[in-house]
Write a protein that holds these residues in place. Sequence first.
Motif, short mmCIF file in Angstrom:
data_model
loop_
_atom_site.label_atom_id
_atom_site.label_comp_id
_atom_site.label_asym_id
_atom_site.label_seq_id
_atom_site.Cartn_x
_atom_site.Cartn_y
_atom_site.Cartn_z
N PRO A 66 53.55 32.51 22.10
CA PRO A 66 54.00 30.89 22.51
C PRO A 66 53.20 29.99 23.22
O PRO A 66 52.55 30.18 23.96
N LEU A 67 53.51 29.15 23.03
CA LEU A 67 52.76 27.52 23.28
C LEU A 67 53.23 26.47 24.09
O LEU A 67 54.63 26.03 23.65
N VAL A 68 52.64 26.31 25.85
CA VAL A 68 53.59 26.22 26.88
C VAL A 68 53.12 24.53 26.37
O VAL A 68 51.11 24.85 26.72
N ILE A 69 52.78 23.51 26.95
CA ILE A 69 52.70 21.83 26.92
C ILE A 69 53.31 21.27 27.97
O ILE A 69 54.56 21.08 28.09
N ASP A 70 52.24 20.85 28.69
CA ASP A 70 52.76 20.16 30.19
C ASP A 70 52.17 18.21 29.77
O ASP A 70 51.51 18.32 29.41
N SER A 71 53.85 18.43 29.31
CA SER A 71 53.93 16.61 28.90
C SER A 71 53.92 15.70 29.30
O SER A 71 54.59 14.40 29.44
N THR A 72 53.67 15.56 30.53
CA THR A 72 54.11 15.02 32.56
C THR A 72 53.08 13.22 31.49
O THR A 72 53.77 12.31 31.78
N VAL A 73 51.29 13.49 31.39
CA VAL A 73 51.72 11.89 30.74
C VAL A 73 51.71 11.75 29.76
O VAL A 73 51.86 10.32 30.11
N THR A 74 52.10 11.97 28.37
CA THR A 74 53.01 11.61 27.56
C THR A 74 54.88 11.61 27.67
O THR A 74 54.87 10.10 26.84
N THR A 75 55.31 12.09 28.24
CA THR A 75 56.67 11.53 28.91
C THR A 75 57.19 11.42 27.53
O THR A 75 56.50 11.66 26.39
N PRO A 76 58.45 12.36 27.30
CA PRO A 76 59.26 12.63 25.50
C PRO A 76 59.47 11.47 24.82
O PRO A 76 59.82 10.78 24.04
N TYR A 77 58.96 10.07 25.75
CA TYR A 77 58.98 8.96 25.33
C TYR A 77 57.70 8.73 24.19
O TYR A 77 57.72 7.87 22.35
N LEU A 78 56.82 9.13 24.68
CA LEU A 78 55.27 8.42 23.60
C LEU A 78 55.05 9.94 22.32
O LEU A 78 54.95 9.74 21.51
N GLU A 79 55.32 10.93 23.18
CA GLU A 79 55.12 12.35 22.76
C GLU A 79 56.32 13.17 22.43
O GLU A 79 56.62 13.62 23.87
N ARG A 80 56.81 13.84 21.91
CA ARG A 80 57.79 14.90 21.91
C ARG A 80 56.85 16.52 21.91
O ARG A 80 56.87 16.38 20.32
N PRO A 81 56.07 17.49 21.90
CA PRO A 81 55.29 18.27 21.70
C PRO A 81 55.81 19.47 20.67
O PRO A 81 55.24 20.12 19.64
N GLY A 82 57.50 19.37 20.90
CA GLY A 82 58.02 20.49 20.12
C GLY A 82 57.93 20.29 18.96
O GLY A 82 58.36 21.36 18.10
N GLU A 83 57.98 19.03 18.56
CA GLU A 83 58.06 18.48 17.02
C GLU A 83 56.80 18.25 16.67
O GLU A 83 56.21 18.80 14.70
N HIS A 84 56.07 19.02 17.30
CA HIS A 84 54.54 19.68 16.64
C HIS A 84 54.00 20.99 16.40
O HIS A 84 53.01 21.94 16.88
N GLY A 85 54.94 21.69 17.05
CA GLY A 85 54.69 23.80 16.96
C GLY A 85 55.59 23.88 18.19
O GLY A 85 54.86 25.56 19.39
N ALA A 86 55.21 22.83 19.57
CA ALA A 86 55.10 23.79 21.02
C ALA A 86 56.26 24.31 20.68
O ALA A 86 57.32 23.93 20.53
N ASP A 87 56.45 25.22 21.95
CA ASP A 87 57.67 26.47 22.09
C ASP A 87 58.34 26.27 23.58
O ASP A 87 59.30 26.31 23.98
N PHE A 88 57.46 26.08 24.48
CA PHE A 88 57.64 25.67 25.97
C PHE A 88 57.05 23.94 26.25
O PHE A 88 56.32 23.53 25.89
N VAL A 89 57.93 23.00 27.25
CA VAL A 89 57.08 21.79 27.52
C VAL A 89 57.87 21.74 29.04
O VAL A 89 58.62 21.57 29.03
N VAL A 90 56.62 21.53 29.70
CA VAL A 90 56.87 21.17 31.32
C VAL A 90 56.40 19.51 32.04
O VAL A 90 55.70 19.32 30.61
N HIS A 91 56.85 19.45 33.39
CA HIS A 91 56.95 17.71 32.95
C HIS A 91 56.98 17.97 34.47
O HIS A 91 57.68 18.54 35.62
N SER A 92 56.14 17.27 35.50
CA SER A 92 56.02 16.87 36.90
C SER A 92 56.75 15.43 36.79
O SER A 92 56.70 14.61 36.56
N ALA A 93 58.39 16.10 37.09
CA ALA A 93 59.13 15.30 36.46
C ALA A 93 58.99 13.95 38.01
O ALA A 93 59.73 12.74 38.05
N THR A 94 57.89 14.12 38.99
CA THR A 94 57.84 13.35 39.66
C THR A 94 57.20 12.09 39.67
O THR A 94 56.83 10.44 39.94
#
Length: 436
Positions: A181-209
């Motif tokens: 699987p591909l794990v993407i840290d999407s903290t900087v983009t947030t789900p508003y700017l990009e949703r990595p799952g729509e491009h093939g990522a299997d897991f997405v992590v965020h620093s919700a901080t």
Amino acid sequence: MSSDAPTRFATRQVQAAYVTGQAQNTAVPPLYQSSAYEFDSLADARDLFALRTTGNIYSRNASPTQQLFEERVAALEGGISAVGVASGQAAVAVTLLALAGPGGHIVAANQLYGGSVDLLQETFADFGITTTFVDQDDLDAWRAAVRPETRVFFAESVANPIAQVLDVRAVADAAHEAGVPLVIDSTVTTPYLERPGEHGADFVVHSATKYLCGHGTSLGGVAVDIGTFDFGRDPEKWPQFTTPYARFGDLVLWERFGAGQAFAALVKSKYVHDLGPSLSPFNAHQILVGMETLDLRVARQSASAQRIAEHLSTHPAVAAVHHPGLAGNRWHALAERYLPQGAPAVFSIDLVSTGDSEDDFRRAERVVEALRVIRLVANIGDARSLVAHPASMTHSHLSPAQLTAAGISWTTLRLSIGIEDVDDLVDDLDRALALA
């Protein structure tokens, strides 16, 4: 408390007026500030502890407020389930631990947050989990790094601090070719700017901080299972999901929970339960409140950052502006593809260098200390605009070679643009840069 139970003062002061499970019609998500939960019966408790049913047990694993936070982030990312934990660092750690397993191997981008590099090259190495770092733009390097024991690819959607945009689809394809699987840290983009799952990522992590909370008040992290990776396809490779889970007898997570749920069950019942990186109900509630304005904040921050980047790109004290929204940026084409709503508000600039690292640090120091609106804080995604010096702060543990690979020099300053008046931010930078 049973209404027919005779009670005295000390009992009433603990139990009076509260009925377990009584619903209230609040208009906003409530804060369930409780460390533990009452069971309907001993049989109910037994089934919950055995994972035969799901529900509230103890807030180390989850709370009702946390579960609402998890469901909301999963909905924003298009995922099946999510796990909330104490910090973004914890989210990365428990996700990679669960996927890599004992003796596993990780292929990770060179361009990562410094804390992630520390985790991978030191702490995970102590656990017998090895990592090969590659240039995130070199697809051949991703493929060449794969070993029989490789279990996961890991990268950031937009790297902190130089804002390199990842070709998520291409790296996801390489990961899937390797059967991992591909794990993407999407903290900087947030789900508003990009949703990595729509491009093939299997897991997405965020620093919700950061952006999810948005106000610099609370630590939190979250890992989202998009539900696309089939651990049952190669069961011998994933014994943590496909063989009996020793502490629960003959229960097999993949059989019991299936795609999109088995990962969350493993993380909560093992890594959060055993290691304790728990998200407090209070912090979960703070982040939930912050998430309600996520798109409003991020849209403003992105627009302000774009204007500031354009302004700084012509400033005589600035050698380079690392912002993918600029037409001349190396990752501009990828930004247009993956970030149609705008580039993130976290980016970096390089001051003009003298060629001497100590002189360059002093020059950066003069600029930082002259700022009056933008604050020196080791954080991003705040409502306030923030500045950091990665080489001496967030990425200070990296070797000179690693700093170079990440695009960081002693003249690099990271900016995280907030929601203040953009003209005040431009004026503040111009005043400070005059000293460089």
